[in-house]
Write a protein that holds these residues in place. Sequence first.
Motif, PDB file in Angstrom:
ATOM      1  N   TRP A 256     -48.814  18.593  -5.229  1.00  0.00           N
ATOM      2  CA  TRP A 256     -48.453  19.535  -4.180  1.00  0.00           C
ATOM      3  C   TRP A 256     -47.168  19.031  -3.533  1.00  0.00           C
ATOM      4  CZ3 TRP A 256     -50.776  24.086  -3.156  1.00  0.00           C
ATOM      5  CH2 TRP A 256     -52.058  24.293  -3.664  1.00  0.00           C
ATOM      6  N   VAL A 257     -46.289  19.946  -3.160  1.00  0.00           N
ATOM      7  CA  VAL A 257     -45.065  19.612  -2.436  1.00  0.00           C
ATOM      8  C   VAL A 257     -45.041  20.491  -1.190  1.00  0.00           C
ATOM      9  CG1 VAL A 257     -42.539  19.543  -2.513  1.00  0.00           C
ATOM     10  CG2 VAL A 257     -43.867  19.104  -4.594  1.00  0.00           C
ATOM     11  N   VAL A 258     -44.846  19.868  -0.025  1.00  0.00           N
ATOM     12  CA  VAL A 258     -44.795  20.591   1.243  1.00  0.00           C
ATOM     13  C   VAL A 258     -43.431  20.322   1.876  1.00  0.00           C
ATOM     14  CG1 VAL A 258     -45.828  20.861   3.529  1.00  0.00           C
ATOM     15  CG2 VAL A 258     -47.273  20.338   1.551  1.00  0.00           C
ATOM     16  N   GLY A 259     -42.776  21.372   2.341  1.00  0.00           N
ATOM     17  CA  GLY A 259     -41.460  21.182   2.949  1.00  0.00           C
ATOM     18  C   GLY A 259     -41.279  22.015   4.193  1.00  0.00           C
ATOM     19  N   LEU A 260     -40.415  21.529   5.077  1.00  0.00           N
ATOM     20  CA  LEU A 260     -40.031  22.264   6.271  1.00  0.00           C
ATOM     21  C   LEU A 260     -38.539  22.070   6.468  1.00  0.00           C
ATOM     22  CD1 LEU A 260     -40.858  23.943   8.749  1.00  0.00           C
ATOM     23  CD2 LEU A 260     -41.227  21.802   9.959  1.00  0.00           C
ATOM     24  N   LYS A 261     -37.819  23.170   6.606  1.00  0.00           N
ATOM     25  CA  LYS A 261     -36.366  23.121   6.756  1.00  0.00           C
ATOM     26  C   LYS A 261     -35.983  23.928   7.976  1.00  0.00           C
ATOM     27  CE  LYS A 261     -33.041  25.733   4.454  1.00  0.00           C
ATOM     28  NZ  LYS A 261     -32.424  26.275   3.264  1.00  0.00           N
TER      29      LYS A 261
ATOM     30  N   GLU B  65     -44.992  28.715  -5.985  1.00  0.00           N
ATOM     31  CA  GLU B  65     -44.359  28.416  -4.703  1.00  0.00           C
ATOM     32  C   GLU B  65     -44.530  29.576  -3.731  1.00  0.00           C
ATOM     33  OE1 GLU B  65     -39.953  27.147  -2.960  1.00  0.00           O
ATOM     34  OE2 GLU B  65     -40.170  27.700  -5.057  1.00  0.00           O
ATOM     35  N   ALA B  66     -44.760  29.230  -2.462  1.00  0.00           N
ATOM     36  CA  ALA B  66     -44.803  30.218  -1.377  1.00  0.00           C
ATOM     37  C   ALA B  66     -43.904  29.705  -0.252  1.00  0.00           C
ATOM     38  CB  ALA B  66     -46.224  30.403  -0.867  1.00  0.00           C
ATOM     39  N   THR B  67     -43.132  30.604   0.339  1.00  0.00           N
ATOM     40  CA  THR B  67     -42.231  30.209   1.420  1.00  0.00           C
ATOM     41  C   THR B  67     -42.228  31.278   2.508  1.00  0.00           C
ATOM     42  OG1 THR B  67     -40.008  29.374   1.912  1.00  0.00           O
ATOM     43  CG2 THR B  67     -40.149  31.229   0.389  1.00  0.00           C
ATOM     44  N   TYR B  68     -41.965  30.829   3.727  1.00  0.00           N
ATOM     45  CA  TYR B  68     -41.855  31.754   4.858  1.00  0.00           C
ATOM     46  C   TYR B  68     -40.705  31.297   5.735  1.00  0.00           C
ATOM     47  CZ  TYR B  68     -43.157  34.982   8.554  1.00  0.00           C
ATOM     48  OH  TYR B  68     -43.154  36.006   9.454  1.00  0.00           O
ATOM     49  N   ILE B  69     -39.775  32.201   6.025  1.00  0.00           N
ATOM     50  CA  ILE B  69     -38.657  31.913   6.925  1.00  0.00           C
ATOM     51  C   ILE B  69     -38.933  32.629   8.247  1.00  0.00           C
ATOM     52  CG2 ILE B  69     -36.180  32.102   7.336  1.00  0.00           C
ATOM     53  CD1 ILE B  69     -35.809  32.161   4.287  1.00  0.00           C
TER      54      ILE B  69
END
Length: 105
Positions: free
Chosen positions: A95-100, A52-56
């Motif tokens: 693959w899972v793509v998310g935007l919060k 997993e990779a995330t960017y806030i």
Amino acid sequence: LTAPFAGRDNDTVGLAVGYVKVGNHAAGADADAGVSIGNLAYPVRSDETQIEATYIYQLTPWWQWQADLQYVRNVGAGAVSPNDPTSTQRIPNNWVVGLKTTITF
């Protein structure tokens, strides 16, 4: 990691890796299930890996966007597809793509 780029002091970036190993008892239950339905090629669960990779991104002091990308290998530790539980077809890698968004008052 906070402040990953110059001038982005309130942003955050993250990386994660996860691994799940199925125990011998659960794997044995899968093998027994295959025998009971007469399908000796019935898949036996083994392991699953997630990356997993995330960017806030801090847009304003009160508003954030978070993008997230995940890859799951051997979904459900190689579980049989729920669309046809008597087959040998496993759930495919995904693959899972998310935007919060977060708004703080």
